[in-house]
Design an enzyme around this catalytic site. Structure first.
Site, PDB file in Angstrom:
ATOM      1  NE  ARG A 122     -60.243  47.729   5.228  1.00 57.73           N
ATOM      2  CZ  ARG A 122     -58.924  47.909   5.147  1.00 57.73           C
ATOM      3  NH1 ARG A 122     -58.120  47.310   6.001  1.00 57.73           N
ATOM      4  NH2 ARG A 122     -58.416  48.705   4.231  1.00 57.73           N
ATOM      5  CE1 TYR A 165     -87.778  71.153 -18.390  1.00 56.24           C
ATOM      6  CE2 TYR A 165     -86.536  69.586 -17.071  1.00 56.24           C
ATOM      7  CZ  TYR A 165     -87.662  70.368 -17.260  1.00 56.24           C
ATOM      8  OH  TYR A 165     -88.657  70.366 -16.316  1.00 56.24           O
ATOM      9  NE  ARG A 182     -59.717  57.678   2.668  1.00 56.81           N
ATOM     10  CZ  ARG A 182     -60.513  56.731   2.119  1.00 56.81           C
ATOM     11  NH1 ARG A 182     -61.110  56.966   0.958  1.00 56.81           N
ATOM     12  NH2 ARG A 182     -60.708  55.574   2.713  1.00 56.81           N
ATOM     13  CB  CYS A 195     -86.227  65.740 -16.076  1.00 61.42           C
ATOM     14  SG  CYS A 195     -86.364  65.949 -17.868  1.00 61.42           S
ATOM     15  CG  MET A 196     -86.016  66.578  -9.554  1.00 63.06           C
ATOM     16  SD  MET A 196     -86.841  67.907  -8.659  1.00 63.06           S
ATOM     17  CE  MET A 196     -85.764  69.301  -8.988  1.00 63.06           C
ATOM     18  CG  ASP A 197     -89.630  64.949 -10.873  1.00 61.55           C
ATOM     19  OD1 ASP A 197     -89.106  64.890  -9.751  1.00 61.55           O
ATOM     20  OD2 ASP A 197     -90.080  65.993 -11.374  1.00 61.55           O
ATOM     21  CG  HIS A 252     -58.176  51.976   2.495  1.00 61.67           C
ATOM     22  ND1 HIS A 252     -58.719  50.772   2.121  1.00 61.67           N
ATOM     23  CD2 HIS A 252     -58.912  52.936   1.857  1.00 61.67           C
ATOM     24  CE1 HIS A 252     -59.742  50.988   1.299  1.00 61.67           C
ATOM     25  NE2 HIS A 252     -59.875  52.288   1.116  1.00 61.67           N
ATOM     26  CE  LYS A 277     -67.092  52.106   2.153  1.00 58.48           C
ATOM     27  NZ  LYS A 277     -65.643  52.434   2.203  1.00 58.48           N
TER      28      LYS A 277
HETATM   29  C1  LIG Z   1     -65.007  51.238   1.660  1.00 58.29           C
HETATM   30  C2  LIG Z   1     -63.827  50.632   2.255  1.00 58.29           C
HETATM   31  C3  LIG Z   1     -63.465  49.300   1.940  1.00 58.29           C
HETATM   32  C4  LIG Z   1     -64.152  48.499   0.870  1.00 58.29           C
HETATM   33  O1  LIG Z   1     -63.611  48.821  -0.385  1.00 58.29           O
HETATM   34  P1  LIG Z   1     -64.069  48.034  -1.698  1.00 58.29           P
HETATM   35  O2  LIG Z   1     -63.197  48.567  -2.755  1.00 58.29           O
HETATM   36  O3  LIG Z   1     -65.518  48.384  -1.887  1.00 58.29           O
HETATM   37  O4  LIG Z   1     -63.880  46.599  -1.406  1.00 58.29           O
HETATM   38  C5  LIG Z   1     -62.403  48.731   2.621  1.00 58.29           C
HETATM   39  N1  LIG Z   1     -61.726  49.439   3.551  1.00 58.29           N
HETATM   40  C6  LIG Z   1     -62.034  50.717   3.851  1.00 58.29           C
HETATM   41  C7  LIG Z   1     -61.232  51.442   4.865  1.00 58.29           C
HETATM   42  C8  LIG Z   1     -63.073  51.367   3.205  1.00 58.29           C
HETATM   43  O5  LIG Z   1     -63.362  52.633   3.506  1.00 58.29           O
END
Ligand SMILES: *Cc1c(COP(=O)(O)O)cnc(C)c1O
Length: 395
Positions: free
Chosen positions: A223, A267, A135, A314-316, A167, A42
């Site tokens: 995951r 700045y 969540r 700075c920005m750039d 999770h 992701k």
């Molecule tokens: C982003 C995410 C992960 C990966 O987490 P890491 O800590 O980067 O391994 C696994 N499961 C879910 C649901 C996530 O949103």
């Protein structure tokens, strides 16, 4: 990394490092029997480039890819990925028909979402339960209803319930009581789902930190996001696994010059030279995702030394202290990399600005070009220079 003189500010991603990390993670979790590995790509592959990270992960043995949004999943299909693929952040009205057509597994958090998915027909859907993160996912009070609805839809042939997952909230703190509590809540969810007649193909709970630190949470699949990119999900806690950071961020020095004792820099003059010194100008800033908080906090690597950023980012552009040296314009400046030469790492930047390495690598972008190299490519499969330059600029 490879070229001595960078012509432009660039993010160099070593796909061999991603392959290597994925192999290490797969071996690690398979020690006590087969556990499938999902590489999470992701957020544009945590800033590394989603399609390229995905391809490297598959090459390294990833059984699954995971993304947040359905758009990300469809982009992976458009890039040619055909393997098991799960997304988990769909809003009401999402194009579940497109997911089914593309063979993307989706995640339902609620009966309403599950009904929407079932209306399409033919979806492979996983159920997410909230075991304590508070969540996404079905709240404890709603588990029985979700499982009953899922079983009914499955019995009617409208969906196949392929997975059940949750999770963790504090997997980077192995001693945190939430880990035990969530794991036992998850086991309860598995029991209730079985009682409802569900028989998911995969059950999963662990992210990178739990994959590395908590074998009891492996279930059928882990995951892994951040560790796939070679960064440590639990700094100071994880064992050394030989993970290799895949991202190097570098830019050419624009100019260097003398400043005198007492001169203010950038700045607001938040830094003044205590004595005569030299400074260099680097043409990247917060528009590129360089944290503004790195001013007077983080360092970069120039001519084999760490050089502190002076004054505000700075920005750039930003200004670094060159400690009396006057390297020529075009000299390589490495903001962060794997750390092999002593250059700062994404973790060093995270520590300097009070965040996590995840945020450092995912936010970096803006006008940086991205270039992919493969440091394992051999002359045989990649005629030309090594490391192989795979793509040139892709953004
Ligand atoms: C982003 C995410 C992960 C990966 O987490 P890491 O800590 O980067 O391994 C696994 N499961 C879910 C649901 C996530 O949103």
């Amino acid at each position: 990394m490879s070229d001595p003189v960078p012509q432009r500010a660039e993010i160099v991603v070593d796909v061999a490092a991603i392959r290597h990390n994925v192999r290490i993670l797969k071996d690690l979790v398979s020690v006590d029997g087969p556990v499938q590995l999902m590489t999470v790509v992701k957020a544009d592959g945590y800033g590394h480039g989603m399609a390229e990270a995905a391809a490297a992960a598959r090459d390294g043995g990833a059984d699954w890819l995971g993304v947040a949004t359905l758009d990300e999943a469809l982009a992976l299909r458009a890039a040619g990925d055909r393997g098991p693929l799960l997304c988990w952040l769909t809003a009401p009205g999402a194009d579940f028909a497109a997911a089914v057509a593309a063979g993307v597994e989706v995640t339902a958090y609620s009966v309403a979402e599950l009904d929407e998915v079932a209306a399409v027909g033919g979806a492979r859907v996983q159920l997410k339960v909230d075991t304590g993160l508070s969540r996404g996912g079905a709240a404890r009070a709603d588990w029985e209803a979700l499982f009953a609805a899922a079983a009914a839809h499955e019995a009617a042939g409208r969906v196949r319930v392929t997975g059940l997952w949750s999770h963790l909230a504090a997997s980077d703190e192995p001693g945190h009581p939430a880990n035990d509590a969530q794991e036992s809540a998850f086991r309860e969810a598995l029991r209730l789902a079985a009682e409802a007649g569900l028989d998911p193909e995969v059950t999963h709970l662990a992210n990178s930190a739990a994959a590395i630190l908590r074998p009891s949470a492996h279930f059928d699949l882990v995951r892994c996001g951040i560790a796939s990119y070679g960064l440590d999900p639990a700094p100071g806690v994880s064992p050394r696994l030989g993970l290799r950071p895949a991202m190097t961020v570098r830019a050419p020095l624009l100019m260097s010059k003398a400043v005198r004792a007492g001169d203010g820099v950038s700045y607001g003059h938040t830094w003044h030279a205590e004595e005569d010194t030299t400074v260099g100008v680097v043409p990247v800033g917060y528009a590129e995702g360089v944290p503004r908080a790195a001013g007077n906090a983080a360092s970069v690597w120039v001519q084999d030394d760490r050089r502190p950023i002076r004054g505000r980012v700075c920005m750039d552009q930003l200004v670094v202290d060159l400690d009396g040296e006057l390297p020529p314009p075009g000299t390589e400046v490495v903001l962060f990399g794997p750390g092999d030469l002593g250059e700062p790492t994404a973790q060093d930047w995270a520590d300097a600005v009070g965040t996590i390495s995840y945020e450092i690598v995912t936010r970096i972008g803006g006008r940086f070009a991205r270039r992919f190299v493969d440091t394992e490519a051999t002359e045989d499969d990649a005629p030309g220079d090594a490391p192989e330059d795979l793509e040139g600029t892709t953004r």
